[in-house]
Design a protein around this motif. Structure first.
Motif, mmCIF file in Angstrom:
data_model
loop_
_atom_site.group_PDB
_atom_site.id
_atom_site.type_symbol
_atom_site.label_atom_id
_atom_site.label_comp_id
_atom_site.label_asym_id
_atom_site.label_seq_id
_atom_site.Cartn_x
_atom_site.Cartn_y
_atom_site.Cartn_z
ATOM 1 N N HIS A 63 0.812 -1.212 0.000
ATOM 2 C CA HIS A 63 0.000 0.000 0.000
ATOM 3 C C HIS A 63 0.851 1.270 0.000
ATOM 4 O O HIS A 63 0.459 2.273 -0.583
ATOM 5 N N LEU A 64 1.992 1.240 0.652
ATOM 6 C CA LEU A 64 2.834 2.438 0.671
ATOM 7 C C LEU A 64 3.321 2.787 -0.729
ATOM 8 O O LEU A 64 3.342 3.955 -1.114
ATOM 9 N N LEU A 67 0.408 4.210 -2.564
ATOM 10 C CA LEU A 67 0.116 5.544 -2.055
ATOM 11 C C LEU A 67 1.034 6.581 -2.697
ATOM 12 O O LEU A 67 0.592 7.635 -3.145
ATOM 13 N N GLN A 71 -0.104 9.763 -6.531
ATOM 14 C CA GLN A 71 -0.272 11.121 -6.013
ATOM 15 C C GLN A 71 -0.990 12.047 -6.981
ATOM 16 O O GLN A 71 -1.617 13.013 -6.568
ATOM 17 N N HIS A 77 -5.436 8.033 -4.737
ATOM 18 C CA HIS A 77 -4.519 8.410 -3.657
ATOM 19 C C HIS A 77 -5.263 8.417 -2.317
ATOM 20 O O HIS A 77 -4.764 7.898 -1.323
ATOM 21 N N ALA A 78 -6.453 8.974 -2.298
ATOM 22 C CA ALA A 78 -7.244 9.024 -1.063
ATOM 23 C C ALA A 78 -7.596 7.619 -0.581
ATOM 24 O O ALA A 78 -7.552 7.337 0.624
ATOM 25 N N GLU A 79 -7.921 6.728 -1.505
ATOM 26 C CA GLU A 79 -8.252 5.352 -1.133
ATOM 27 C C GLU A 79 -7.034 4.626 -0.560
ATOM 28 O O GLU A 79 -7.124 3.944 0.462
ATOM 29 N N HIS A 80 -5.880 4.779 -1.203
ATOM 30 C CA HIS A 80 -4.664 4.133 -0.688
ATOM 31 C C HIS A 80 -4.251 4.743 0.643
ATOM 32 O O HIS A 80 -3.756 4.047 1.527
ATOM 33 N N TYR A 81 -4.468 6.024 0.797
ATOM 34 C CA TYR A 81 -4.177 6.688 2.078
ATOM 35 C C TYR A 81 -5.062 6.108 3.179
ATOM 36 O O TYR A 81 -4.594 5.791 4.266
ATOM 37 N N ARG A 82 -6.347 5.940 2.892
ATOM 38 C CA ARG A 82 -7.275 5.378 3.866
ATOM 39 C C ARG A 82 -6.871 3.960 4.255
ATOM 40 O O ARG A 82 -6.835 3.605 5.428
ATOM 41 N N THR A 84 -3.857 2.545 3.970
ATOM 42 C CA THR A 84 -2.581 2.583 4.685
ATOM 43 C C THR A 84 -2.784 3.024 6.125
ATOM 44 O O THR A 84 -2.228 2.429 7.052
ATOM 45 N N LEU A 85 -3.587 4.052 6.322
ATOM 46 C CA LEU A 85 -3.850 4.548 7.666
ATOM 47 C C LEU A 85 -4.542 3.498 8.527
ATOM 48 O O LEU A 85 -4.208 3.330 9.704
#
Length: 97
Positions: A63-64, A67, A71, A77-82, A84-85
């Motif tokens: 996922h990183l 992410l 960009q 990007h928002a989905e991968h950020y979610r 990953t978080l």
């Protein structure tokens, strides 16, 4: 750390960084500092970096990586950020006292 927590932590790391980078980190984890700076280890590191830069999808499937590579696409990007978080939060919760 209990075996169950250790297994879950490894699975989360696998999701974050992908199988190749996790295997690389696990191999280097127990290598002493004097060996790490040797020519053989340096050659191994250069080979790994070459693989990652030439075939990133195959070697960095976590996922990183997604992410960082998405960009310019705000939705992905928002989905991968979610994702990953969520993984990082789960990992933090499993090691919190």
């Amino acid at each position: 750390m209990a075996k169950r927590n250790a297994r879950q932590m490894r699975e989360d790391l696998l999701l974050l960084v992908g199988p190749t980078m996790l295997a690389f980190a696990e191999r280097r984890m127990y290598v002493s500092a004097d060996v790490r700076v040797g020519e053989t280890e340096q050659a191994r590191l250069e080979l790994m970096l070459r693989r990652v830069t030439r075939e990133p999808d195959r070697f960095c499937e976590g996922h990183l990586q997604r992410l960082l590579s998405e960009q310019n696409n705000p939705d992905e990007h928002a989905e991968h950020y979610r994702q990953t978080l969520a993984i990082l939060d789960r990992m933090a919760d499993s090691v919190a006292p």
